[in-house]
Design an enzyme around this catalytic site. Sequence first.
Site, short mmCIF file in Angstrom:
data_model
loop_
_atom_site.label_atom_id
_atom_site.label_comp_id
_atom_site.label_asym_id
_atom_site.label_seq_id
_atom_site.Cartn_x
_atom_site.Cartn_y
_atom_site.Cartn_z
N ASP A 153 9.65 -5.11 3.23
CA ASP A 153 10.63 -3.96 3.00
C ASP A 153 10.03 -3.19 3.98
OD1 ASP A 153 9.07 -2.14 0.11
OD2 ASP A 153 8.17 -3.43 1.80
N VAL A 196 5.12 -8.74 0.87
CA VAL A 196 4.36 -7.31 0.80
C VAL A 196 5.43 -6.44 0.41
CG1 VAL A 196 2.60 -7.97 2.70
CG2 VAL A 196 4.63 -7.27 3.51
N HIS A 245 -1.45 -0.58 3.73
CA HIS A 245 -1.64 -1.57 2.57
C HIS A 245 -1.17 -3.02 3.19
CE1 HIS A 245 -1.64 1.74 0.04
NE2 HIS A 245 -0.54 2.41 0.46
N ASP A 246 -0.05 -3.14 3.51
CA ASP A 246 0.42 -4.63 4.02
C ASP A 246 -0.31 -5.40 4.70
OD1 ASP A 246 3.73 -3.42 3.65
OD2 ASP A 246 2.28 -3.76 2.09
N ASP A 255 4.45 -2.44 6.40
CA ASP A 255 4.99 -3.75 6.83
C ASP A 255 5.21 -3.84 8.23
OD1 ASP A 255 6.49 -2.34 4.25
OD2 ASP A 255 6.78 -4.31 3.69
#
Length: 324
Positions: free
Chosen positions: A10, A129, A246-247, A15
């Site tokens: 997303d 993710v 994060h991803d 990402d």
Amino acid sequence: MSRKIILDVDTGTDDAVAIMFAALHPDLDLIGVTTVNGNVPLENTTDNTLRVLDWIGRPDIPVFAGLARPIARLGFPSAKHFERDSGDDPHGSALPIPEPRSVRQDTGAVEFLVETLRSATEQITLVPVGPLSNIATALAIDPSLTEAVDEVVIMGGGHAVTNVTASAEFNIWADPEAANMVLSAGFGRLTLVPLDATYQALITRDTCTALEESATPAGIAASRFISLRIDAYDGTVAVDDAAPVHDVVCTAYLVRPEVITTRSLHVTVDTTSPLTIGRTVMDTRLKSTQKPNADVAFGADPQLLADLLLDVFTRPPSAPATER
Ligand code: BDR
Ligand code: CA
């Protein structure tokens, strides 16, 4: 031989870093990217994904647009204290790189997932993710798809760390029914990378400077995206001038599993309570009778992650990829 993977994204800033890592690492074969509604609306997650692949010279990697909303709701659950992950603009802003020249495939994301996994002659790794709407829908069409998947590596969830509400992490919260479907689908290996881990792998502004100085397309973009995150997270994380990405912890794990440390636990998701909807309920009891369904990351190595980003993103761009 490189590992065949499908990223489900997303695209937002982290990402984008994960996509570049997967597209450029020699040990990974990114056979397709599926997009979903999440950080920003589907049209924007798809446009951002195309921008990233064009920018790093990988327009050969096909992009497939998926679900524009959760599988069982008209939109995100309501939440009194809904907050956004600081590094991603929920108002549909585009990533700060040129508009795409490429276009998405006519085939939809779910069709691509079903057709690719049904016809797979070797195992494929799924790396979602974002909200799990596409993956859950593909499984609803054909539950046996799990047999073609050697491992599903999910960025999502939180045990002691949450972000979108006091109870939940955004990806799981955004489509809690989809998350439960994926967690209970019976994948042979399911690795969950929650906020508990990603907040330990903070990337610093010094790393961004080194990425920028490499002057490669990926280095410049990664520096730009992560700097945006650092600005947005300013003062809210344990280390000054740093932010979680994060991803990319998921794609880094694929090439260096030691970047995270995991525990095998039973994980399920609350889909009902207004107060705790989207919470990943992780059974950490020493004598739990619930069979584990996930390897859950609770530790992550920030230096190893930074070294991996620098290794992959500062390499001179290779010759243009051959058309698939
Ligand atoms: C997750 O939500 C999004 O903001 C990020 O892209 C990441 O996938 C973190 O909760
Ligand atoms: Ca994401």
